[in-house]
Scaffold this active site. Structure first.
Site, mmCIF file in Angstrom:
data_model
loop_
_atom_site.group_PDB
_atom_site.id
_atom_site.type_symbol
_atom_site.label_atom_id
_atom_site.label_comp_id
_atom_site.label_asym_id
_atom_site.label_seq_id
_atom_site.Cartn_x
_atom_site.Cartn_y
_atom_site.Cartn_z
ATOM 1 C CG HIS A 98 -1.770 -1.205 1.433
ATOM 2 N ND1 HIS A 98 -2.705 -1.393 0.660
ATOM 3 C CD2 HIS A 98 -1.592 -2.225 2.043
ATOM 4 C CE1 HIS A 98 -3.283 -2.488 1.223
ATOM 5 N NE2 HIS A 98 -2.521 -3.083 1.649
ATOM 6 C CB SER B 66 12.679 21.688 -15.299
ATOM 7 O OG SER B 66 11.938 22.990 -15.723
ATOM 8 C CE LYS C 94 11.383 18.609 -11.147
ATOM 9 N NZ LYS C 94 10.505 18.923 -11.896
ATOM 10 C CD GLU D 166 8.995 11.446 -15.493
ATOM 11 O OE1 GLU D 166 7.880 12.047 -15.393
ATOM 12 O OE2 GLU D 166 10.051 11.971 -15.657
#
Ligand code: ARG
Length: 472
Positions: A161, A288, A294, A301
């Site tokens: 979880h 970024s 970043k 991804e």
């Protein structure tokens, strides 16, 4: 809509004009099936050799055809072959070019239809893809094992979880993916068996009246079983319309993509500032355009994202097939882009994930901090009570009370005293306080498949042996 004159190799006599431009553009497949060229030529060579064997081609004609096909192959390879969209597909392009060069080329399509030809080409192509993909999957397994091995002593929290649950070796977590990939490999190898059957000789749908030697063609193209016996399709109607093998491949690829997506998700999480378990080298991350600080795990991804199209491709192919009457229907031309995209996508994801794994370093301190949380060993404490003869449900209840007490008194479980322990169960003895020693905890996990020290070492050794030494 204007119409074009028909090419020499087309269905000729029946038609007075070629298809209108927009129809030609709608029906062509050369823009994507050109990549079957090598396999189309190989299939044609086998067919020509067989036609010679049964006396339909003279030795000279067969020789001219083989030479012509070879030349065309070299030209395609070097990029100087001129593909003609008006010739619809790879099969007609190559045959037309051959016939323009070699008069005997006009005999090549004897007892052959594009229906059995395309079924053959896809099987030949997919066979090669599966061989490449399985090799790449083995490299992925090696990269997972190598990373686990490099940090063999690192413990992290295991999660359920997405809440901290129990400690596991980082290597144990990675080896879970090695197991998944091993099952993927088995599925692709199994799929290969059904791809590896020769459909040529099935004609348009009803075979041929000519005495074809299908076994010869199958042997020529290595459609053989382990004993070298030729494997040929047994029903011409099935052979020209069957795309089960594409569905199987796409299904196995979809499951592989899901496995890669799950691994990617773990990597994305681990690379967050919140987890901070790993660093991915700059070469496998991007920045970024706006936020200078970043460093994004885009490879992971996108691997996660690309699983969507692989799953979509499987759905497309299944939907494509579901309403088709027997036998070949032009709808089937739609199978190729979905298949090509599936194979290209999963192979690329596998290769990039492998590369990325080689560029990951583990932040051992962050892992140690996270896994030093004593509540990860609450279950071990319950097991301790079980050893003292306490029924597990009762032990679970007692430890639950202890955890609530620790929380209320703003202490960790490891900071509680024996007296506090004894308030929840009288079976505790001083040694119970040792339960929170992580090293001791990891050596207590001795059951096969569990993340104990010995078990994980054994599994790492087993995989290293099975995969060979050459880590990427
Ligand atoms: N380009 C076609 C395909 O991909 C080849 C078979 C065409 N056959 C036909 N009878 N029109 O399926």
């Amino acid at each position: 809509m204007k119409s074009k004159p028909r090419a020499a190799v087309s269905r000729s006599g029946r038609f007075t004009s070629g298809p209108a431009d927009e129809v030609a553009a709608f029906t062509e497949s050369i823009s994507f099936d050109w990549r079957l060229w090598e396999h189309d030529i190989m299939g044609s060579m086998a067919h020509a050799a067989m036609l010679r064997k049964i006396g339909i081609l003279t030795p000279d004609e067969a020789r001219d055809i083989l030479k012509g096909l070879e030349d065309i192959g070299s030209e395609i390879e070097s990029g100087c072959f001129h593909w003609k969209p008006e010739l619809e597909d790879v099969h007609m392009n190559i045959e037309a070019e051959l016939t323009a060069r070699v008069p005997a080329g006009a005999k090549l399509h004897t007892a052959r239809s594009r229906n059995d030809q395309v079924a053959l080409d896809i099987r030949l192509w997919l066979r090669d893809e599966i061989v490449e993909l399985t090799g790449e999957l083995t490299q992925l397994q090696r990269a997972l094992v190598a990373l686990g091995d490099r940090y063999a002593l690192v413990v992290i929290p295991g999660y359920t979880h997405l809440q901290r649950a129990q400690p596991v070796f980082f290597a144990h977590h990675l080896l879970a993916y090695v197991e998944m990939v091993e099952r993927d490999l088995a599925r692709f190898r199994d799929c290969f068996e059904r791809v590896n059957v020769c459909p040529l000789g099935s004609g348009a749908l009803a075979g041929s009246t000519l005495p074809l030697d299908r076994e010869f063609v199958a042997r020529f193209l290595h459609f053989t079983d382990v004993d070298g016996k030729p494997r040929i399709t047994q029903n011409s109607m099935d052979a020209v319309s069957d795309r089960d093998f594409i569905v199987e491949f796409c299904a196995h690829a979809a499951l592989l993509a899901v496995h890669l997506s799950r691994l990617s998700e773990d990597i994305v999480l681990w690379a967050t500032t919140e987890f901070d378990f790993i660093r991915i080298a700059d070469s496998f991350t991007t920045g970024s355009s706006l936020m200078p600080q970043k460093k994004n795990p885009d490879v992971a991804e996108l691997t996660r994202g690309k699983s969507a199209r692989v799953i979509g491709n499987l759905t497309s192919v299944l939907t494509l097939l579901k309403g088709l009457p027997m036998t070949y229907n032009r709808d089937l031309q739609e199978d190729k882009e979905r298949l090509f995209d599936t194979s290209d996508t999963v192979r690329r994801c596998v290769r990039l994930t492998t590369g990325m794994l080689g560029q990951i370093t583990v932040n051992e301190k962050a892992c140690a901090d996270a896994s030093s949380d004593p509540s990860l060993l609450a279950t071990d404490l319950a097991d301790y009570l079980v050893r003292q003869g306490v029924p597990f449900r009762q032990a679970h209840h007692a430890i639950g009370g202890l955890v609530a007490h620790a929380e209320a008194s703003r202490k960790s479980l490891a900071q509680l005293t024996l007296d506090e322990f004894l308030k929840f169960d009288p079976h505790f003895q001083r040694e119970a306080l040792q339960i929170f020693d992580l090293n001791g905890a990891m050596s207590r996990r001795v059951v096969t498949g569990s993340p104990g020290v010995k078990q994980v070492r054994k599994q790492l050794a087993r995989w290293k042996r099975a995969l060979g030494k050459s880590a990427p």
